[in-house]
Design a protein around this motif. Structure first.
Motif, PDB file in Angstrom:
ATOM      1  N   ALA A  84      48.308  45.400  37.832  1.00 30.84           N
ATOM      2  CA  ALA A  84      48.668  46.701  38.407  1.00 30.84           C
ATOM      3  C   ALA A  84      48.005  47.874  37.703  1.00 30.84           C
ATOM      4  O   ALA A  84      47.813  48.939  38.299  1.00 30.84           O
ATOM      5  CB  ALA A  84      50.186  46.859  38.372  1.00 30.84           C
ATOM      6  N   ASN A  85      47.636  47.710  36.451  1.00 35.04           N
ATOM      7  CA  ASN A  85      47.102  48.846  35.699  1.00 35.04           C
ATOM      8  C   ASN A  85      45.582  48.966  35.756  1.00 35.04           C
ATOM      9  O   ASN A  85      45.002  49.833  35.108  1.00 35.04           O
ATOM     10  CB  ASN A  85      47.539  48.738  34.229  1.00 35.04           C
ATOM     11  CG  ASN A  85      49.047  48.802  34.097  1.00 35.04           C
ATOM     12  OD1 ASN A  85      49.689  49.562  34.817  1.00 35.04           O
ATOM     13  ND2 ASN A  85      49.610  48.014  33.185  1.00 35.04           N
ATOM     14  N   MET A  86      44.938  48.071  36.524  1.00 32.17           N
ATOM     15  CA  MET A  86      43.478  48.130  36.600  1.00 32.17           C
ATOM     16  C   MET A  86      43.039  49.204  37.584  1.00 32.17           C
ATOM     17  O   MET A  86      43.265  49.080  38.787  1.00 32.17           O
ATOM     18  CB  MET A  86      42.915  46.765  37.033  1.00 32.17           C
ATOM     19  CG  MET A  86      43.104  45.684  35.987  1.00 32.17           C
ATOM     20  SD  MET A  86      42.394  44.120  36.521  1.00 32.17           S
ATOM     21  CE  MET A  86      40.668  44.562  36.663  1.00 32.17           C
ATOM     22  N   GLU A  87      42.438  50.266  37.088  1.00 28.73           N
ATOM     23  CA  GLU A  87      42.001  51.355  37.949  1.00 28.73           C
ATOM     24  C   GLU A  87      40.543  51.171  38.330  1.00 28.73           C
ATOM     25  O   GLU A  87      39.786  50.457  37.671  1.00 28.73           O
ATOM     26  CB  GLU A  87      42.205  52.705  37.250  1.00 28.73           C
ATOM     27  CG  GLU A  87      43.674  53.065  37.055  1.00 28.73           C
ATOM     28  CD  GLU A  87      43.846  54.492  36.536  1.00 28.73           C
ATOM     29  OE1 GLU A  87      42.844  55.236  36.482  1.00 28.73           O
ATOM     30  OE2 GLU A  87      44.984  54.854  36.189  1.00 28.73           O
ATOM     31  N   THR A 147      43.341  55.451  41.376  1.00 30.82           N
ATOM     32  CA  THR A 147      43.492  54.414  42.413  1.00 30.82           C
ATOM     33  C   THR A 147      43.074  53.070  41.848  1.00 30.82           C
ATOM     34  O   THR A 147      42.010  52.943  41.245  1.00 30.82           O
ATOM     35  CB  THR A 147      42.610  54.740  43.639  1.00 30.82           C
ATOM     36  OG1 THR A 147      42.983  56.010  44.151  1.00 30.82           O
ATOM     37  CG2 THR A 147      42.781  53.676  44.716  1.00 30.82           C
ATOM     38  N   ARG A 148      43.933  52.080  42.010  1.00 32.39           N
ATOM     39  CA  ARG A 148      43.544  50.735  41.574  1.00 32.39           C
ATOM     40  C   ARG A 148      42.562  50.157  42.572  1.00 32.39           C
ATOM     41  O   ARG A 148      42.659  50.402  43.778  1.00 32.39           O
ATOM     42  CB  ARG A 148      44.747  49.811  41.430  1.00 32.39           C
ATOM     43  CG  ARG A 148      45.524  49.570  42.692  1.00 32.39           C
ATOM     44  CD  ARG A 148      46.783  48.795  42.368  1.00 32.39           C
ATOM     45  NE  ARG A 148      46.434  47.534  41.737  1.00 32.39           N
ATOM     46  CZ  ARG A 148      46.484  46.353  42.350  1.00 32.39           C
ATOM     47  NH1 ARG A 148      46.876  46.310  43.606  1.00 32.39           N
ATOM     48  NH2 ARG A 148      46.169  45.250  41.722  1.00 32.39           N
ATOM     49  N   ALA A 149      41.625  49.386  42.090  1.00 32.25           N
ATOM     50  CA  ALA A 149      40.588  48.826  42.959  1.00 32.25           C
ATOM     51  C   ALA A 149      40.624  47.309  42.906  1.00 32.25           C
ATOM     52  O   ALA A 149      40.949  46.725  41.863  1.00 32.25           O
ATOM     53  CB  ALA A 149      39.215  49.325  42.511  1.00 32.25           C
ATOM     54  N   PRO A 150      40.302  46.651  43.999  1.00 39.43           N
ATOM     55  CA  PRO A 150      40.273  45.178  44.010  1.00 39.43           C
ATOM     56  C   PRO A 150      39.241  44.646  43.019  1.00 39.43           C
ATOM     57  O   PRO A 150      38.112  45.146  42.953  1.00 39.43           O
ATOM     58  CB  PRO A 150      39.865  44.843  45.446  1.00 39.43           C
ATOM     59  CG  PRO A 150      40.129  46.088  46.241  1.00 39.43           C
ATOM     60  CD  PRO A 150      39.938  47.228  45.309  1.00 39.43           C
ATOM     61  N   SER A 151      39.621  43.622  42.280  1.00 36.29           N
ATOM     62  CA  SER A 151      38.678  42.942  41.380  1.00 36.29           C
ATOM     63  C   SER A 151      38.233  41.630  42.015  1.00 36.29           C
ATOM     64  O   SER A 151      38.886  41.132  42.945  1.00 36.29           O
ATOM     65  CB  SER A 151      39.341  42.654  40.034  1.00 36.29           C
ATOM     66  OG  SER A 151      40.374  41.682  40.209  1.00 36.29           O
ATOM     67  N   VAL A 205      44.283  41.270  53.100  1.00 35.73           N
ATOM     68  CA  VAL A 205      44.583  42.165  54.220  1.00 35.73           C
ATOM     69  C   VAL A 205      45.523  43.306  53.804  1.00 35.73           C
ATOM     70  O   VAL A 205      45.603  44.333  54.488  1.00 35.73           O
ATOM     71  CB  VAL A 205      45.191  41.352  55.389  1.00 35.73           C
ATOM     72  CG1 VAL A 205      46.608  40.940  55.083  1.00 35.73           C
ATOM     73  CG2 VAL A 205      45.117  42.102  56.694  1.00 35.73           C
ATOM     74  N   PHE A 206      46.196  43.143  52.659  1.00 34.16           N
ATOM     75  CA  PHE A 206      47.166  44.160  52.248  1.00 34.16           C
ATOM     76  C   PHE A 206      46.568  45.253  51.355  1.00 34.16           C
ATOM     77  O   PHE A 206      47.298  46.142  50.909  1.00 34.16           O
ATOM     78  CB  PHE A 206      48.363  43.492  51.546  1.00 34.16           C
ATOM     79  CG  PHE A 206      49.217  42.706  52.499  1.00 34.16           C
ATOM     80  CD1 PHE A 206      50.116  43.342  53.341  1.00 34.16           C
ATOM     81  CD2 PHE A 206      49.104  41.325  52.580  1.00 34.16           C
ATOM     82  CE1 PHE A 206      50.893  42.624  54.234  1.00 34.16           C
ATOM     83  CE2 PHE A 206      49.873  40.599  53.472  1.00 34.16           C
ATOM     84  CZ  PHE A 206      50.781  41.263  54.298  1.00 34.16           C
ATOM     85  N   TRP A 207      45.259  45.188  51.083  1.00 34.25           N
ATOM     86  CA  TRP A 207      44.632  46.315  50.384  1.00 34.25           C
ATOM     87  C   TRP A 207      44.641  47.530  51.303  1.00 34.25           C
ATOM     88  O   TRP A 207      44.355  47.416  52.502  1.00 34.25           O
ATOM     89  CB  TRP A 207      43.187  45.996  50.006  1.00 34.25           C
ATOM     90  CG  TRP A 207      43.000  44.920  48.973  1.00 34.25           C
ATOM     91  CD1 TRP A 207      42.462  43.685  49.159  1.00 34.25           C
ATOM     92  CD2 TRP A 207      43.345  45.003  47.590  1.00 34.25           C
ATOM     93  NE1 TRP A 207      42.463  42.969  47.981  1.00 34.25           N
ATOM     94  CE2 TRP A 207      42.998  43.767  46.992  1.00 34.25           C
ATOM     95  CE3 TRP A 207      43.921  45.986  46.800  1.00 34.25           C
ATOM     96  CZ2 TRP A 207      43.198  43.491  45.650  1.00 34.25           C
ATOM     97  CZ3 TRP A 207      44.118  45.721  45.441  1.00 34.25           C
ATOM     98  CH2 TRP A 207      43.762  44.492  44.882  1.00 34.25           C
ATOM     99  N   LYS A 229      37.946  51.420  49.606  1.00 33.07           N
ATOM    100  CA  LYS A 229      36.875  52.415  49.398  1.00 33.07           C
ATOM    101  C   LYS A 229      36.505  52.527  47.922  1.00 33.07           C
ATOM    102  O   LYS A 229      35.357  52.826  47.585  1.00 33.07           O
ATOM    103  CB  LYS A 229      37.335  53.788  49.900  1.00 33.07           C
ATOM    104  CG  LYS A 229      37.322  53.955  51.419  1.00 33.07           C
ATOM    105  CD  LYS A 229      37.779  55.366  51.790  1.00 33.07           C
ATOM    106  CE  LYS A 229      37.733  55.569  53.295  1.00 33.07           C
ATOM    107  NZ  LYS A 229      38.212  56.927  53.677  1.00 33.07           N
ATOM    108  N   CYS A 230      37.475  52.310  47.065  1.00 32.03           N
ATOM    109  CA  CYS A 230      37.252  52.481  45.629  1.00 32.03           C
ATOM    110  C   CYS A 230      36.785  51.204  44.930  1.00 32.03           C
ATOM    111  O   CYS A 230      36.740  51.132  43.704  1.00 32.03           O
ATOM    112  CB  CYS A 230      38.530  53.004  44.970  1.00 32.03           C
ATOM    113  SG  CYS A 230      38.976  54.664  45.529  1.00 32.03           S
ATOM    114  N   MET A 231      36.478  50.183  45.703  1.00 31.04           N
ATOM    115  CA  MET A 231      35.988  48.929  45.138  1.00 31.04           C
ATOM    116  C   MET A 231      34.653  49.147  44.425  1.00 31.04           C
ATOM    117  O   MET A 231      33.787  49.879  44.911  1.00 31.04           O
ATOM    118  CB  MET A 231      35.822  47.889  46.248  1.00 31.04           C
ATOM    119  CG  MET A 231      35.564  46.470  45.748  1.00 31.04           C
ATOM    120  SD  MET A 231      35.119  45.354  47.106  1.00 31.04           S
ATOM    121  CE  MET A 231      36.385  45.698  48.305  1.00 31.04           C
ATOM    122  N   ASP A 232      34.504  48.502  43.294  1.00 32.88           N
ATOM    123  CA  ASP A 232      33.256  48.565  42.541  1.00 32.88           C
ATOM    124  C   ASP A 232      32.115  47.942  43.345  1.00 32.88           C
ATOM    125  O   ASP A 232      32.323  46.949  44.060  1.00 32.88           O
ATOM    126  CB  ASP A 232      33.446  47.822  41.214  1.00 32.88           C
ATOM    127  CG  ASP A 232      32.185  47.740  40.395  1.00 32.88           C
ATOM    128  OD1 ASP A 232      31.578  46.649  40.373  1.00 32.88           O
ATOM    129  OD2 ASP A 232      31.793  48.767  39.820  1.00 32.88           O
TER     130      ASP A 232
END
Length: 1134
Positions: free
Chosen positions: A798-801, A812-816, A828-830, A836-839
């Motif tokens: 949860a703390n990964m921004e 905003t946390r981003a998917p890793s 699907v729940f992102w 948009k904030c995905m690396d």
């Protein structure tokens, strides 16, 4: 069991014996005297076994029967031979079709009788049993016995209960092994494990443990745990109990070897107590690697505990020899400090097997990525490519694009063995390899292995046809089924244009043969039945080839030629002589899975006509509903059992008919599924039981066995799943008390639990819930489960921004990558903002996986599309592999964006056309983009272009369709016939089809099958002109595409001859346009009424032509009981 019939024959023979009234029991040997007494008291099984035992050490004399009959008379037993026969028949019926009764009878046997039964069932080498001049087929009888799940279960249970008291332990273990291995059903349930012997000789215990290890994957998680408990108990007995204390372990090296895959059930604390010398000894075993290679369900915690003990035992964990011995433990290797590149490469080489793990793939990918970085220290990717094993699958398209052609060429021996490639990766590597080779030859292609799927269709088409013919014949042919239809078509079209096509057609095996067009088959000669055995055939091909070959081959040669049986028409079945039909029916029965419901219906009517007394019970289900009245009493069990071994969808596509059959099944079960024997009997039918029946009529005892069967069902309704959920809760109690094993056993049905219950399980067993979530996919009933999976995974991180520093992404946390791999469909729940904030690197590495998520909405897809533009640059710069990797994300492209893409490659289009959600304007843009970028017009398109365009062809206008070259269309028509285009488009396709096959009114059965949905373009006059006997040969999809106002032009007779499958495909709209007589005819077709034969007069009405014969008028029936007896006797294995 056929030995029982000996008594029957024996007693019949007595009718002819000379009876001497003065003889008494003293003239009979004691054992035979005992057998005769047992016959008098009705204990026929006991009598049979005593007779068999007597016969094993005595010779029958000529006066033996006379003495037996004299004894009966002396005892004043007043029965007739016929009455005794009936008693024995009834007894046989109960034994063979009531396995519970058989269990009871077997439990009452004495030791000698039991030994005799086991000897003849499991150790007899005799093919036949002889008694005087009576010879019985014992081998066939045994085979039939072991094919019955219920009888097999009885044999398993009686072996557990009686065998270890009557026979040697080794013999009993051998018998258990035979029963368990021969049956498709696993009788090992947790409650049964408690009945295993608690004292066994060492050899017997080892042998039985081996059986359990071999059956590991067939047993439930709770059963695995119970078996582990039994094995642990047995192993601990071999140790002095006083030696145990809190710091020592009963687990020796030998015990680890005996436990095999069951070591994954050792508690963590037990592993950490194992003596280091025992661990060292175990890892030194030659077979330790093989054993550790098979622990597919080990958890990271247990694996790391084993690694820690192995390390502590003195093994050098960075020695290549040690690494090779670790099996699947390497997938959880965690000592990365100061590792050198050689060790990293050795680990990566071993980690190629980690894709066999059940779960934890995200962790494996993370480890591979770390090792990859170490392996590349001070070296370039080009230098180490060949030593990275399947870690190369984790490379991004950018990394692969940076490779030199020479590096790919040098590493091809490694790359061609790797599995799990994404389509885009294969495209890049194939292009690199071929750019080094310059010329595409058979040799070069044969070196590529799975990478052959990345060769462009145009490259295949540019090859020398002789080289292509070698590809079809050579070892590379194993990869042909993995090629796209466009690629296969490219190969076949090039060969077809050469003089080598005739021999290539004969050598083409498997699925690739299905891509050969009907018109191309027409042009070739020299076919024979033997060359068809290994080929997959479309029904249109089979219809043509069967008719062709039937002119010079006997039916047995054709029916035994694999899928050629698809081409047997109703007329051919009807014309078969009785003996030919009955003698060859086994070929139909063995190929039921490839027959159409219409063919099965024809077989049923033929069987009823020539031998209704011996019709296989399952065929009664495809005859009109009234024929089910013939199923009752003794015929019920063979009826249900035979249906349970088939696929009901193949037999009864009609919902009404299916419901009638299921109602009869419920009657046969006396309205309930009482226990595991009923579950055995039902087989596949368990998947079709109505929700109300599951709710009120399935006992918990049955449910414990049925749960595994339910998990194998392909299409359970939401209502069925809901009832199964209630039964599961009743069986196992509240989920908060479930064990890990119970959660695994419930499997996909956890998706039906409430959000609160799911959260409890996700907290207790996050890895198991994650594993279940990955197998379910996006269905509405699984939304709560996927939500729980998402929350479980996201709570950990949860703390990964986001690493992006744009204002929108701050906080905003981003998917890793780790999360995306774990979540699968739960991605699907992102939120749109999180996507948009995905690396950029994360997107590039996981775009292919994200493109497979079926639940993304349009806003999420647009966000991912914009991310792709951000990562890959402007649209004109995108390569084919970029576009291919998008999957569903491509659906977010606007018409203008599509125009900017480079769409010159038909392989790119082929992938895009697999998406089914394109709008007409998007499809039109893709079509125009392909034509412009490839420099083609519609008139220059080749067959492989047409096949690759797929559903995009539905965007063609009338003039464009008519400009398609006839020769190219004819080669692709079967593929085009799968498309669900609009009626105007289908009408144009129909016109061009006529230029290939002639006027529609001249089309035969194979052509109708070939064109599929194009039949939806026929007009009223053309449809009315078809002979009624051709109606079953329309493809079901083709029937659905016929507009209702056209469909209503069919005559009642034509509709009545549609066949069950086509009739079931008639839409509500089509139905609404039919009159009363047409609807009556449709019902006849749905019911499976007798199809009319070519001899039926055209003037007869549909109801006359297909009138159901009165059941009481069947030629061989003088009454229901006789028919029933005949059916019963047929299915006794004598």
């Amino acid at each position: 069991m056929s030995g029982l019939l000996k008594i029957c024959f024996l007693l019949i023979s007595m009718n002819h014996a000379e009876i001497t009234h003065s003889q008494d029991s003293e003239d009979l040997p004691p054992l035979l005297h005992k057998a005769v007494e047992e016959v008098i008291t009705g204990k026929y099984l006991n009598a049979l076994l005593d007779v068999l035992h007597f016969q094993s050490s005595n010779v029958w004399t000529a006066d033996m029967l006379t003495k037996v009959m004299a004894y009966f008379h002396a005892q004043e037993v007043m029965f007739t031979i016929s009455s005794l026969q009936m008693s024995i028949k009834s007894y046989l019926k109960n034994l063979l079709y009531q396995p519970r009764k058989l269990l009871s009878e077997l439990q009452q046997l004495d030791h000698q009788q039991f030994q005799t039964a086991m000897k003849y069932l499991f150790n007899s080498r005799k093919d036949h049993l002889e008694m005087g001049n009576i010879i019985l087929d014992w081998e066939n009888t045994r085979e039939k016995i072991f094919q019955s799940p219920g009888v097999n279960r009885t044999l398993f249970l009686i072996t557990l209960d009686k065998c270890f008291l009557a026979l040697s332990a080794l013999d009993c273990v051998d018998i258990l092994s035979q029963v368990l291995r021969m049956s498709a059903v696993n009788y090992l349930q947790p409650d049964v494990i408690g009945r295993l012997p608690n004292v066994l000789q060492e050899d017997a215990f080892r042998n039985l443990s081996t059986v359990f290890k071999d059956l590991y994957d067939k047993t439930s998680a709770n059963t695995q745990r119970a078996l582990y408990g039994w094995m642990k108990q047995m192993l601990q007995k071999s140790y002095d109990i006083s030696e145990f204390n809190e710091s020592t372990s009963w687990v020796s090296a030998e015990n680890l070897w005996i436990l095999g895959r069951y070591i994954v059930h050792l508690p963590l604390e037990e592993i950490l107590k194992i003596n280091l010398s025992e661990i060292r000894l175990f890892i030194s075993y030659d077979n330790a690697t093989k054993q550790l290679d098979a622990v597919y369900d080990i958890t990271p915690e247990l694996a790391q505990a084993f690694l820690e003990r192995i390390n502590s035992s003195g093994f050098d964990m960075r020695n290549t020899s040690t690494i090779y011995r670790l099996g699947l433990l390497v997938c959880f290797y965690d000592d990365m400090e100061q590792m050198d590149a050689a060790v990293a490469r050795a680990l990566l080489h071993q980690m190629i097997k980690c894709n066999q793990l059940r779960g934890f793939q995200a962790e494996v990918q993370k480890l591979k990525s770390q090792l990859l970085n170490i392996a590349m220290q001070n070296q370039t990717l080009n230098d180490v490519l060949g030593s990275l094993s399947d870690a190369v699958v984790g490379l991004t398209s950018t990394q692969l694009e940076s490779l030199s052609p020479e590096a790919v060429h040098n590493a091809i021996a490694t790359l061609n063995q790797v599995s799990g490639w994404a389509k885009s990766q294969v495209m890049i590597l194939s292009s690199k390899y071929l750019s080094y080779e310059k010329v595409l030859s058979f040799y070069n292609v044969s070196q590529m292995g799975a990478l052959v799927t990345g060769i462009s269709t145009q490259s295949f088409y540019s090859m020398n046809p002789k080289e292509l013919s070698q590809i079809i014949r050579g070892t590379t042919s194993q990869y042909l089924p993995d090629l796209s239809p466009a690629q296969q078509q490219g190969i076949l079209r090039k060969i077809a244009a050469s003089g080598d096509f005739s021999s290539s057609v004969k050598d083409t095996q498997g699925a690739c043969f299905k891509e050969i067009s009907l018109s191309d088959l027409w042009k070739q000669t020299g076919y024979n039945s033997s060359m068809m055995k290994e080929k997959e055939l479309r029904r249109s091909q089979a219809l043509y080839l069967y008719e062709l070959l039937s002119k010079k081959n006997y039916p047995v040669e054709l029916l035994s030629a694999g899928q050629l049986v698809k081409g047997v028409t109703c007329q051919l079945i009807e014309s078969m002589g009785t003996d030919i039909f009955l003698n060859n029916f086994k070929f139909f029965e063995n190929n039921l899975h490839v027959l159409s419901p219409y063919q099965v219906n024809c077989l049923a009517w033929k069987f009823w006509k020539v031998s209704n007394a011996s019709i296989p019970p399952f065929l009664l289900s495809v005859l009109p509903v009234e024929y089910l009245e013939y199923v009752s009493g003794p015929s019920c069990v063979p009826f249900v059992e035979s249906l349970g071994k088939t696929d009901m969808d193949l037999l009864n596509p009609s919902l009404h008919k299916k419901n009638a059959v299921l109602q009869k099944v419920q009657e046969c079960l006396n309205g309930s599924v009482a226990d595991e024997y009923d579950v055995d009997l039902l087989g596949n039918l368990i998947c079709l039981l109505p929700p109300a029946f599951l709710h009120g009529s399935m006992s918990l005892k049955a449910m414990a066995t049925a749960l595994h069967q339910f998990k194998l069902c392909r299409q359970l309704s939401h209502e069925q799943k809901t009832e199964i959920k209630y039964k599961v809760l009743e069986l196992y109690g509240t989920p908060k008390n479930w064990t890990a094993e119970t959660t695994l056993d419930v499997g996909p049905f956890v998706a039906l639990l409430s959000k609160g219950e799911l959260n409890v399980l996700a907290e207790k067993f996050p890895d198991i819930i994650l594993q279940i979530g990955k197998t379910i996919g996006w269905i509405s009933s699984a939304e709560e489960l996927l939500s729980a999976v998402f929350e479980s995974v996201s709570n950990v991180t949860a703390n990964m921004e986001s690493s992006l520093t744009t204002p929108d992404c701050l906080g905003t946390r981003a998917p890793s990558s780790n999360e995306i791999i774990k979540l699968a469909e739960a991605n699907v729940f992102w939120s749109v903002q999180e996507l948009k904030c995905m690396d950029a690197g994360t997107f590039d590495k996981n775009v292919e996986l994200l493109g497979t998520v079926s639940g993304f909405n349009s806003s999420q897809l647009i966000a991912l599309k914009e991310k792709a533009k951000q990562v890959w640059g402007s649209l004109p710069d995108w390569k084919s592999y970029h576009i291919v990797s998008l999957g569903r994300i491509a659906l977010a492209l606007t018409e203008h964006e599509i125009e900017e893409l480079d769409l010159h490659s038909i392989d790119t289009i082929s992938v895009l056309s697999q998406q089914t959600e394109w709008t007409l304007t998007q499809a039109r843009s893709i079509l125009q983009g392909f034509l412009e970028d490839s420099g083609q017009t519609i008139s220059t398109l080749k067959s492989f272009d047409l096949v690759g365009l797929g559903a995009i062809l539905c965007a063609l206008n009338s003039s464009e369709i008519m400009s398609i070259r006839t020769a190219e269309f004819s080669a692709a028509v079967a593929r085009i016939g799968l498309l669900l285009c609009s009626t105007p488009v289908l009408r144009q396709f129909k016109k061009i089809t006529e230029s290939v096959f002639g006027p529609a009114t001249s089309w035969n059965s194979s052509i109708l099958q070939e064109i599929g949905t194009i039949a939806g373009g026929l007009n009223e006059d053309e449809l009315k002109a078809f002979d009624k006997n051709l109606m079953p040969y329309f493809q079901p999809k083709g029937i659905r595409r016929i507009p209702p106002e056209i469909f209503q032009a069919l005559s009642p007779e034509q509709i009545a001859n549609l066949g069950p499958e086509n009739a079931a495909m008639v839409t509500r709209s089509q139905r609404e346009h039919l009159n009363a007589l047409q609807l009556q005819s449709l019902q006849l077709a749905l019911d499976g009424a007798r199809p009319s034969t070519p001899g039926t007069q055209h003037g007869a009405s549909a109801t006359q032509a297909l009138q159901t014969p009165a059941l009481s008028g069947a030629p061989c029936l003088s009454g229901f009981s006789i028919w029933l007896c005949a059916v019963f006797m047929l299915h006794l294995p004598f």
